[in-house]
Design an enzyme around this catalytic site. Sequence first.
Site, PDB file in Angstrom:
ATOM      1  N   LYS A 127      20.151 -99.960 -23.918  1.00  0.00           N
ATOM      2  CA  LYS A 127      19.524 -98.732 -23.430  1.00  0.00           C
ATOM      3  C   LYS A 127      20.384 -97.489 -23.658  1.00  0.00           C
ATOM      4  O   LYS A 127      19.862 -96.370 -23.760  1.00  0.00           O
ATOM      5  CB  LYS A 127      19.206 -98.860 -21.944  1.00  0.00           C
ATOM      6  N   SER A 137      19.764-108.648 -25.103  1.00  0.00           N
ATOM      7  CA  SER A 137      19.544-107.216 -24.877  1.00  0.00           C
ATOM      8  C   SER A 137      20.341-106.621 -23.733  1.00  0.00           C
ATOM      9  O   SER A 137      20.515-105.400 -23.680  1.00  0.00           O
ATOM     10  CB  SER A 137      18.050-106.946 -24.661  1.00  0.00           C
TER      11      SER A 137
END
Length: 404
Positions: free
Chosen positions: A56, A306
Amino acid sequence: MSQPTLPDIDDVRRAAETLRDVAVRTPMEESRWLSSLAGGPVHLKCENLQRTGSFKARGAYVRIAGLTPEERERGVVAASAGNHAQGVALAAQRLGIAARVYMPEGAPIPKERATKGYGAEVVFHGRHLEDALAEARAYAEETGAVLIHPFDHPDVVAGQGTCGLEILEQVPDVKTVLVPTGGGGLLAGIALAVKALRPDVRVVGVQAAGAAAFPESLASGHPVALQQMQTMADGIAVGLPGEVTFSLVRDLVDDVWTVGEESLSRALLSLVERAKMVVEPAGAAAVAALLDDPRRVETPAVAVLSGGNIDPLLLGKVIRHGLAAAGRYLYLRVCIPDRPGGLARLLAEIGEMGANVLEVTHERISPSLAIDEVEVRVQLETRSAQHAEDVMTRLRERGHRIQE
């Protein structure tokens, strides 16, 4: 639905320049364990080792770095379960911009603390990301702060796409890329980069079955909101795809798979045991899909990890859940004669078979018991599902009645 403004490969390349001294070029580790299951090379793209612990940071920084001086003066606001929050907070801190982040109630404590540690103000609102996002939008309208959407903006998608550029550079012969997917920012960005340069590569999104908005949305031809969500994978618990991400996923992604909670637990545990990688449940989704059916993936394959921001308490629970799913715990109800030495004999036989006793209780009153029997409830630690089966078989062979 009108066509939104979409990023292209040049936007991704510009994002890579913007991130040159900000984002980490995360490691690509070949996994011998997964490779043996899949019948060919499988690599792990370790975005859990990215700044702030997830991918992110890429998209958030690119989006905020592109603000005008007047927009920076107004500050930024975001909504996030935690990973996007940290990316926004880091970017705002580096660029000297005030930041407020709305999180859903129950967001992981480490993510909250890390976000505050980067200097952002944290406000809790609602049960789900969509609730927090609605409040963030209201705050933006009221104050003029710039909303930094967690996934549905061309700059955010271009930033996440830089991960795709790295994948192609690190594994030039890749055939399949598996990507954990919530709102679709990472999936859309990676697909954009990969398909622009290697259209032959198969890109697959992986969603938690309890929060899988993309399959129905793709079938309907437009984003469709889920009525409810239930998953431990808070990082991909998004009930409605964005317009930007939906358009790119629809046009570029080859498939979207779903994985269950047991698969996520098993994958997280396996990553700790076999790859020495600590990831959050969302970050393990791609590996969970591989473990569910290793041979459906054409290799060389890349599974993206992730994120790695997991509450230690949740990590403990998930590991226990994963151990149970892998057959490492066995709970038995065994009927034995109610006479001296009966329990000692049972426990000795269990010990001979290499199982470790974790807990023992007695039940003497039950209509299923004979008058001279006692039920022993025993929780065991075993080496594998096969070992657990062997323990039960041996006990039955020795005359013990095991209650189903």
